[in-house]
Each structure stands twice: as C-alpha cells, then as structure tokens.
Scaffold this active site. Structure first.
Site, PDB file in Angstrom:
ATOM      1  N   CYS B  94       0.963  -1.157  -0.027  1.00  0.00           N
ATOM      2  CA  CYS B  94      -0.018   0.203  -0.016  1.00  0.00           C
ATOM      3  C   CYS B  94       0.694   1.369  -0.068  1.00  0.00           C
ATOM      4  CB  CYS B  94      -1.068  -0.107   1.010  1.00  0.00           C
ATOM      5  SG  CYS B  94      -2.193  -1.232   0.941  1.00  0.00           S
ATOM      6  N   CYS B 214     -14.311   2.635   6.539  1.00  0.00           N
ATOM      7  CA  CYS B 214     -13.394   2.050   5.469  1.00  0.00           C
ATOM      8  C   CYS B 214     -13.256   2.990   4.282  1.00  0.00           C
ATOM      9  CB  CYS B 214     -14.009   0.819   5.044  1.00  0.00           C
ATOM     10  SG  CYS B 214     -14.556  -0.294   6.195  1.00  0.00           S
ATOM     11  N   HIS B 340      -8.476   5.502  -2.006  1.00  0.00           N
ATOM     12  CA  HIS B 340      -7.155   4.709  -1.782  1.00  0.00           C
ATOM     13  C   HIS B 340      -6.682   3.955  -3.044  1.00  0.00           C
ATOM     14  CE1 HIS B 340      -3.898   2.628  -0.147  1.00  0.00           C
ATOM     15  NE2 HIS B 340      -4.476   1.845   0.560  1.00  0.00           N
TER      16      HIS B 340
END
Lengths: 139, 400
Positions: B94, B214, B340
């Site tokens: 990530c 989230c 993201h």
C-alpha cells in the site's frame, strides 16, 4: 444435513506445513520448535526466522490459550461459513500465537483474555483444521 | 539542520498533479497515467521541456489483481511518449506510491539524475469483489483463506479499545472529519460529508469496523517531478523541498506482531525521516497520513509522535486535527474520503502537500487551505497486513 458433509475448505498441505496438518488429523496441535535456539514458531517453515537454523521439529502444544484479539467478520461472505465468523488471535500457553476461528460461543460474548482450548473440525476432502472454543466446554 | 550523508544533495519537488480520484470505467490505466503526467508537467511554473526528464519511476501495487497486465517501466516511458527513457516499476504494498517517490528522490539525491518523474497509479474498480476474494490468497499453506484488509485492522482496533479505552465514536469522528475535508477537495472520490450518527449506523463489516470506517475502492493516478538543488531554479521559484524520508518494515503476519496497538514499521519510518530532517513531531504543521480505516489514523497519529500512545482517540475528539486546528490531519479528505488507489495514494498525499505548502489549494477551495508558519508537512503511507511496510516523508517550504 449429514449427507452434505463439511463445507469448510480443505487445507493446502505442503512439504513444510504437512507436520501441522498431519498432527491436526491425528487430533494434536503442534507448533514448530527450533532445535538450535528453542524458539517456537507458527506457521512451520524451512528455516528458523530468529536464528536461521534449519534443525526444526514439531512440538506438541496443550491446546490451551487465551484470546489476544479478535474480529467479527460480517462481509464479504463465503457460503462455506456461517456469519459472523469469529477470527481470533490465540496466545497458546507455550508462548506461540495462532490465527484461527472461535466456535461454540456467541459472537457477542467473545472477549480479549477469554480462556480457550483447541478443538478439531473436519473439512472437505478429509482434512482437519484446529479451531478454538471456550475452555471447559463439552463438545 | 537536516542530516544527509556526504555527497548527497538536496531534492525539491518542482511539479505535481493528479487526476480526480473516483471510478474511471471509461478510461484505461494508461490514460490515467498520461493525465497525471500532463497535470504534473503543466504545474511547473517556468515550464518544462519533457525531454529534460532523465528517468522515471512508476508505482503500481497490484495491477494484475485488478485485471491489468503489468509491463514494468515501459508502462511509464511508453505510455507518456518518452520511450527510451530509463524507467522502472516499483511495488511496495500500500505504500507503493510514496516508496516510488522515495526511490525517485534517492536517484536525484545521489546525483545519478537531475530531473526525475514519479507516477503512481491503480485502477481498482474493474475487478469484482468475488474476483478479488478469489485471488486474495498469499500462496501460503496456512494463511490463505479469503481474508480482507479489515481482517487485519479489526483486531488492532479491538486491542486499542481494550488497552486504551478508545471508542467506536472516536473512530467514527475520524470518518466525519475526513469526509468533511474531502467535501472541499475537487479531487476526492467521496465528496459527501457524513454525520457521526450516519457512521455509527452504517453496517458492521468486520466488527468493530463499520462501512464508513473504511476507505473506498478507487481508481486514480498522481505524479510529481523531483529536481536536484542545482537545477531547481530552472523550473520554479516556489519549490517544495524534501527534508527527510524513511522506510521501516515489520512482520507480515498478524500473529507474529509484538503489539496490536502500535505499528513498529511506522515508528521506524518516522524515526528515520525525523532524523534526516532534523526536526521532531512538534515542528510539523500539517499531516497527510494513511487512514485506510479510521483506527489507522488514531494509531498512526500516536506512532508518528503527534500524540502520546493511547491518546489518538482523544486527539481527533479535541478538534485539533481539523483544518484550522492546531495540527490538521488529512486536509485532502484522506484515504477515507479521497480514496485509496494503492499505487497512487502516497503520490497523491505528496501532491496535496505540494499544493498546501505552495498555497495552491486556495485556488481550488479556500476552506481546505492550511495556514503555515514554519512551513513543514509530513506524509505517511503504510500497508501490507497491518502494517509490514511504512514510509514517511517530510517536506518544507524552505530549503533544508
């Protein structure tokens, strides 16, 4: 529904992990122990990550431990399981930590520090997976 | 005073840009990369002849998982019409995006190259959830069953709640704050503010984390141009200087972690970045940190030294981390609101810092502009099974 049999997917057994899964099929919980430094490891692997020794053996565990932390899995769902699934990190009394599922307990009653013991659940294709349940509970 | 090794030189960001994060079903990954590249080049104050770019690094985390082929460095050089340019693809979980920036900066600091292009991208919305779960295996004989990122962060949240008394409401406040910030960011995926009640009423996905705890699945790309100190003036009189950068690693496996209430990889990365920059947490005036889940902002604010261990929940509750507060965290909306897209996320955090430190944000939406005194901002990007790899960079208005 006994004609259906277990729905849990079978473990993938490899050269390194066979010691763990074979023991589970025999109703025993083992961790890998390094003969050189004595440390316990899980999962089993070809080399001790602490001292790099390749002299490794299976070490039988009592199967008793406590819940270190946990999560209740709601989504996404796999038809093989009943939700919420309780995923727990269990600290075994011998000092090794395993990731597994808790069974035989209402999800809302799971707590950090709960005393648990191993239980063995059959999977598809004649496999067996070690799970944990509150200690002292009759199966 | 920063600490660098003999021979290393200062590195500055002279251009930065990105595509709006969101769902880009109508564009290929290559179009996203091209648009981010054009945005970065277009942002260079004094203009840029593209042939001056000496090398390129492209960050993409898991393009294969999301249905695109990986082509290595040519996915940058070929895509942007600079075929022949030295180019590499970087993957580092990530934090792929910020690691790609860190490596690009090393290429400049070492004097290997004078001007380096860094692009990060990820196109995540093409793959179905079923497809992702089917592939979400680590090829490991024991730890290979249908896990999601939440399966790693929920036990961390539970442990933090148990140890420090952190509450679900405090986690929800992170979501409320970052969505409010994102509503002022034209580049954010989710621009709609959310209320505390909405977060607390959203469905449990992996107890104790709810849907609005989230970040979304997002498509995006972002790009920056890094220049050596001798050539910075050619491109801009208003560069953003790299003060420090650090990377730290920790075990990949949940059960091997020494603690669930802190991320050792982030502490190491921060320690290294602060040491290189010669500054500490109290010198920082703005932070873009890795809030993939609300609990991550709480724990990471502690690991970065922005508050004491266990006080991350109180920090968000205090209002200090809102825009206009003592230390704004995630003014861009963060991963929670902005999105993201793995390889792009870290680069986009750095793009936000470029805009913020230069005062460019005011032209987009004045409500998002952070006020600076000393002019130092910190960026943090982390990932890999909560958390096995962490990157921290520190940027300043002034040359270090």
């Amino acid at each position: 529904m006994s004609d259906v049999g277990p729905t849990r997917p079978a473990p993938v057994v490899t050269e390194d992990s066979a010691v763990f899964w074979d023991a589970a099929r025999a109703g025993r919980l083992v961790a890998q122990r390094c003969r050189s430094c004595g440390r316990l490891h899980h999962p089993p692997r070809p080399m001790c990550p602490a001292c790099h020794s390749i002299e490794l053996e299976a070490h039988e565990l009592s199967g008793n431990g406590t819940v270190y932390s946990y999560a209740l899995l709601h989504y996404p769902q796999n038809p093989a399981f009943t939700y919420p699934v309780v995923a727990a990190l269990v600290d075994l009394d011998e000092g090794v930590r395993m990731l597994s599922n808790l069974v035989g307990v209402e999800p809302e009653r799971v707590a950090i520090g709960m005393e648990v013991e191993v239980t063995f659940e059959p999977t598809k294709d004649d496999g067996v997976v070690p799970l944990f349940r509150p200690r002292g509970q009759r199966s | 005073m920063t600490s660098t090794k003999p021979g290393m030189r200062r590195v500055a960001m002279v251009g930065a840009g990105m595509v709006p994060f969101g769902e880009h079903f109508d564009k290929g990954w290559d179009e996203l990369v091209q648009r981010a590249f054009l945005a970065a080049v277009g942002s260079v104050d004094k203009g840029l002849d593209r042939r001056e770019i000496e090398a390129g690094f492209i960050g993409a985390c898991r393009p294969g998982l999301h249905g695109q082929q990986t082509q290595g460095g040519v996915s940058l050089s070929g895509t942007i019409g600079l075929l022949g340019m030295p180019a590499s693809r970087i993957e580092n979980g990530c934090p792929t995006g910020s690691e790609t920036v860190r490596i690009g900066a090393m290429a400049v600091a070492s004097r290997w190259h004078d001007l380096v292009l860094v692009v990060g991208y990820e196109k995540m919305r093409d793959a179905t959830v079923e497809g992702l779960l089917g592939i979400a295996l680590e090829g490991h004989p024991i730890h290979n069953r249908g896990e999601t990122a939440l399966n790693h962060f929920a036990p961390q949240a539970r442990a933090h709640m148990e140890t420090y008394g952190t509450t679900a409401e405090q986690m929800a406040l992170v979501s409320v704050k970052n969505h409010a910030n994102g509503s002022h960011d034209p580049y954010a995926h989710h621009k709609k503010p959310v209320t505390l009640d909405e977060v607390m009423a959203s469905p449990l996905i992996c107890d104790p984390l709810r849907l609005l705890d989230c970040c979304p699945q997002t498509d995006g790309a972002a790009a920056v141009l890094l220049a050596g100190e001798e050539v910075v003036d050619r491109y801009t009189d208003n560069p953003v200087w790299l003060w420090g950068a650090g990377n730290g690693t920790d075990t990949y496996w949940m059960h091997e972690k020494e603690t669930l209430t802190s991320f050792p990889a982030t502490k190491l990365a921060a320690e290294r970045a602060y040491a290189m920059a010669g500054v500490g947490p109290t010198d920082i005036e703005m932070v873009e940190l890795h809030d993939c889940f609300t609990i991550m902002e709480i724990i990471s604010s502690e690991d970065l030294g922005l508050t004491e261990p266990g006080k991350g929940g109180q920090l968000v509750e205090s209002g200090d981390t809102m825009i206009g507060g003592r230390l704004p965290i995630n003014p861009s909306g963060g991963l929670l609101s902005k999105g993201h897209p793995l390889g792009a996320s870290g680069v986009a955090q750095i793009v936000e810092i470029f805009w913020q430190l230069r005062g460019d944000v005011a032209a987009q939406d004045a409500a998002r502009q952070v006020e600076f005194r000393r002019g130092l901002a910190l960026q943090h990007n982390a990932g890999g099974k909560a958390i096995s790899n962490s990157v921290v960079t520190i940027w300043g208005q002034d040359k270090p």
